[in-house]
Enzyme design. Structure first.
Site, PDB file in Angstrom:
ATOM      1  CE1 TYR A   1       0.446  -9.186  -1.614  1.00 14.41           C
ATOM      2  CE2 TYR A   1      -0.934  -8.092  -3.263  1.00 14.41           C
ATOM      3  CZ  TYR A   1       0.177  -8.864  -2.937  1.00 14.41           C
ATOM      4  OH  TYR A   1       1.006  -9.305  -3.924  1.00 14.41           O
TER       5      TYR A   1
ATOM      6  CE  LYS B   1      -9.694  17.851 -20.760  1.00 16.04           C
ATOM      7  NZ  LYS B   1      -9.822  19.213 -20.207  1.00 16.04           N
TER       8      LYS B   1
END
Ligand SMILES: *Cc1c(COP(=O)(O)O)cnc(C)c1O
Length: 369
Positions: free
Chosen positions: A261, A38
């Site tokens: 940042y 999956k």
């Protein structure tokens, strides 16, 4: 291996095959080892992994959704495929069209399958205490429902454990007992009885009649560390995936320079830093900001400042010979140093599953033998 990508993962197919064989050995003969692929095989590429597993002897695979099953079928995979994450009403017809086997989670779903009047085999999941998918009913009610003659045929009985690596809790024992209460009264038993995924396999938490197991994480090389005191671990596997990125720019910063940042990192001294071509848009967790490390020139290189969308800055003071275009290792080993998904997860406050599944679509998958 010299790949011309900014950031890429190298996936060892022979390692996945070896991990599959290790699971087969751990559970012994007569136990079907269903390979869980999956979520694009936990980021490793569902189709490529499915082909390796079937080539290594897997007769069963499992996915979350009908969509994921369809991708495998369209890629030519002909193993049996169990859809574990629920089937929505509009997906039911595709079960026949693509020969997919549903895990069924309610009595209503069994009845709905039967209205099609076409043969289909299903696995019934019992919710034994995780309170997620599966039927949660008295044993008598379950037996009554299963006794009704229907075109849908019970092929498997399954449950899923919430805490199989936690030996400080009784939850697994309680779940096993609840499951056993159904099995012991069901006669005949369906073809497959299964409860164990990676951790229950690795720590040998399996009941006697179980003749199928559902490893996912183990195939990719990971077993969760146990909590508390447990018996011997019976499964050894190794990571199949390495993640790399290239250096875009190298620069020497003065003491006091702010990086990234928010200026969350201030250089405490003159530093050589490298800006890497990877960021959170590639699935490299933002929470590694000022916490994680990569491996550069065989040594740990701390992440400086915040991880940006496409860029990450690391300390290269120890590796003055590295320059633009050179590669560093985000996940994997280089010389004596290494970082695996569990370590990244610890730095980022998440789990290794999340790190692997989070590797973005932009990161190229390169398969190596
Ligand atoms: C994902 C999943 C597995 C595989 O779990 P791992 O811990 O990765 O081995 C097994 N069974 C079910 C129902 C799952 O959802």
């Amino acid at each position: 291996m010299d790949s011309c990508y900014r950031s890429w993962v190298e996936i060892s197919l022979s390692r996945i095959a070896a991990n599959y064989r290790s699971v087969c050995q751990a559970v012994g003969e007569g136990v079907e080892v269903l390979g869980v692929v999956k979520a694009d095989a936990y980021g490793h590429g569902a189709l490529q992994v499915a082909r390796v597993l079937t080539g290594t002897g897997a007769r069963w695979l499992a996915v979350s959704s009908v969509d994921e099953g369809v991708v495998l079928r369209e890629g030519g995979v002909d193993a049996r495929i169990l859809v574990m994450g629920g089937v929505l009403p509009y997906e039911v017809e595709a079960l026949w069209e693509y020969n997919l086997t549903p895990a069924v989670h309610s009595f209503g779903e069994i009845a709905a399958l039967a209205t099609f009047n076409r043969e289909i085999r299903y696995h019934l999941k019992i919710d034994t205490g995780m309170s997620r998918l599966g039927v949660r009913s008295e044993v008598d009610r379950i037996l009554d429902e299963l006794a009704a003659p229907r075109s849908a045929q019970l092929e498997g009985l399954m449950t899923h454990f919430a805490s199989a690596a936690d030996f400080t809790s009784q939850q697994t024992e309680t779940q096993m007992a609840t499951f056993q209460a159904v099995c012991s009264r069901l006669s005949p038993l369906p073809r497959y009885i299964h409860t164990a995924s990676t951790n229950a396999i690795a720590y040998a938490r399996r009941g006697m009649q179980e003749n199928m197991v559902r490893p996912g994480h183990a195939l990719y090389g990971y077993v969760s560390s146990p909590r508390g005191v447990c018996g011997p671990r019976i499964l050894e596997v190794k990571p199949a995936l390495k993640w790399k990125a290239r250096i875009l720019v190298v620069k020497d910063l003065e003491e006091g320079s702010l990086i990234g940042y928010g200026g969350t990192f201030r250089a405490p001294r003159r530093m050589r830093v490298g800006v890497l071509a990877v960021g959170y848009a590639d699935g490299y967790p933002h929470r590694l900001s000022n916490r994680g490390r990569v491996i550069a020139a065989g040594k740990p290189a701390p992440i400086l400042g915040t991880v940006s969308m496409d860029l990450t800055t690391v300390d290269l003071s120890h590796a003055p010979h590295l320059g633009p275009g050179d590669e560093v290792t985000l996940l994997g080993e280089e010389g004596d140093a290494g970082v695996d998904a569990q370590q990244i997860a610890r730095f980022a406050g998440t789990i290794s599953y999340n790190v692997l599944c989070g590797i973005g679509a932009r990161v190229r998958r390169v398969y190596v033998p």
